[in-house]
Scaffold this motif. Structure first.
Motif, short mmCIF file in Angstrom:
data_model
loop_
_atom_site.label_atom_id
_atom_site.label_comp_id
_atom_site.label_asym_id
_atom_site.label_seq_id
_atom_site.Cartn_x
_atom_site.Cartn_y
_atom_site.Cartn_z
N GLU A 15 60.55 -18.50 23.05
CA GLU A 15 59.32 -18.06 22.35
C GLU A 15 58.25 -19.11 22.29
OE1 GLU A 15 58.90 -18.65 17.61
OE2 GLU A 15 59.61 -16.53 18.01
N ILE A 16 57.24 -18.53 22.93
CA ILE A 16 55.75 -19.40 23.12
C ILE A 16 54.88 -19.12 22.03
CG2 ILE A 16 54.14 -20.05 24.64
CD1 ILE A 16 56.14 -19.22 26.97
N LEU A 17 54.37 -20.24 21.15
CA LEU A 17 53.47 -20.13 20.23
C LEU A 17 52.07 -20.68 21.08
CD1 LEU A 17 54.98 -21.32 17.01
CD2 LEU A 17 54.78 -18.99 17.66
N THR A 18 51.18 -20.09 21.21
CA THR A 18 49.97 -20.30 21.91
C THR A 18 48.70 -20.32 21.21
OG1 THR A 18 48.82 -20.59 23.89
CG2 THR A 18 49.49 -18.52 23.09
N HIS A 19 47.93 -21.43 21.03
CA HIS A 19 46.38 -21.50 20.73
C HIS A 19 45.59 -22.10 21.88
CE1 HIS A 19 42.92 -21.56 18.61
NE2 HIS A 19 43.21 -22.74 18.30
N CYS A 20 45.17 -21.54 22.78
CA CYS A 20 44.69 -22.00 24.08
C CYS A 20 43.13 -21.74 24.08
CB CYS A 20 45.57 -21.78 25.09
SG CYS A 20 44.90 -22.50 26.56
N TYR A 21 42.18 -22.70 24.45
CA TYR A 21 40.87 -22.53 24.78
C TYR A 21 40.49 -22.27 26.04
CZ TYR A 21 41.88 -25.55 20.68
OH TYR A 21 42.33 -26.43 19.60
N ILE A 60 58.76 -23.02 22.04
CA ILE A 60 57.61 -23.89 22.84
C ILE A 60 56.14 -23.82 22.22
CG2 ILE A 60 56.28 -24.39 24.99
CD1 ILE A 60 58.57 -23.24 26.60
N LYS A 61 55.66 -24.82 21.43
CA LYS A 61 54.40 -24.96 21.12
C LYS A 61 53.39 -25.43 21.86
CE LYS A 61 52.01 -26.53 17.11
NZ LYS A 61 51.93 -27.68 15.85
N PHE A 62 52.41 -24.31 22.57
CA PHE A 62 51.40 -24.67 23.63
C PHE A 62 50.05 -24.55 23.24
CE2 PHE A 62 49.14 -23.58 27.49
CZ PHE A 62 49.49 -24.41 28.57
N PHE A 63 49.38 -25.65 22.58
CA PHE A 63 48.16 -25.63 22.01
C PHE A 63 47.17 -26.42 22.98
CE2 PHE A 63 48.64 -24.38 17.24
CZ PHE A 63 49.58 -23.46 17.35
N MET A 82 52.39 -30.00 24.79
CA MET A 82 53.30 -29.04 24.60
C MET A 82 54.47 -29.62 24.12
SD MET A 82 55.11 -26.61 27.38
CE MET A 82 55.75 -27.94 28.45
N GLU A 83 54.77 -28.84 22.94
CA GLU A 83 56.02 -29.39 22.23
C GLU A 83 57.06 -28.25 22.03
OE1 GLU A 83 55.00 -30.23 18.16
OE2 GLU A 83 53.35 -31.69 19.13
N TYR A 84 58.35 -28.62 22.02
CA TYR A 84 59.34 -27.70 21.78
C TYR A 84 60.52 -28.02 21.00
CZ TYR A 84 62.09 -30.13 25.43
OH TYR A 84 62.71 -31.22 26.08
N LYS A 85 61.00 -27.04 20.47
CA LYS A 85 62.17 -27.17 19.50
C LYS A 85 63.16 -26.01 19.47
CE LYS A 85 60.31 -25.17 15.23
NZ LYS A 85 60.00 -25.21 13.87
N GLU A 86 64.45 -26.63 19.28
CA GLU A 86 65.53 -25.44 19.34
C GLU A 86 65.63 -24.87 17.91
OE1 GLU A 86 69.76 -26.25 21.35
OE2 GLU A 86 70.05 -26.32 19.27
N ILE A 87 65.78 -23.78 18.09
CA ILE A 87 65.87 -22.48 16.80
C ILE A 87 67.27 -22.31 16.82
CG2 ILE A 87 65.27 -20.19 16.11
CD1 ILE A 87 62.75 -22.24 16.49
#
Length: 81
Positions: free
Chosen positions: A44-50, A13-16, A1-6
């Motif tokens: 905001e959560i961006l996800t690509h989760c298996y 949050i990038k949740f892959f 999980m990574e995150y960055k301020e917009i």
């Protein structure tokens, strides 16, 4: 999980990957999410989760659902199990 301020009100949050294996377990997610929720109004959560461990995913889902922040989830690819 990574995150960055917009911007000063929004974090992304990038949740892959998979839930509950070597990383991205409920403990890590809730700790990071709580810190970000205290600082930002919008998450905001961006996800690509298996998928993964259902019990870990349930804690993560409940953490998001109970958030006082405005949470927007974007599925990039898959949101399994």
């Amino acid at each position: 999980m990574e995150y960055k301020e917009i911007d000063s009100n929004t974090v992304q949050i990038k949740f892959f990957g998979s839930i509950g294996f070597w990383y991205q377990n409920a403990d890590d997610f809730t700790r990071t999410f709580s810190q970000l929720e205290a600082k930002y109004k919008n998450i905001e959560i961006l996800t690509h989760c298996y998928g993964g461990y259902v019990t870990e995913g349930n804690v993560i889902a409940n953490t998001i659902n109970l958030s006082k922040a405005n949470v927007n989830i974007k599925i990039i690819g898959t949101a399994a199990s």
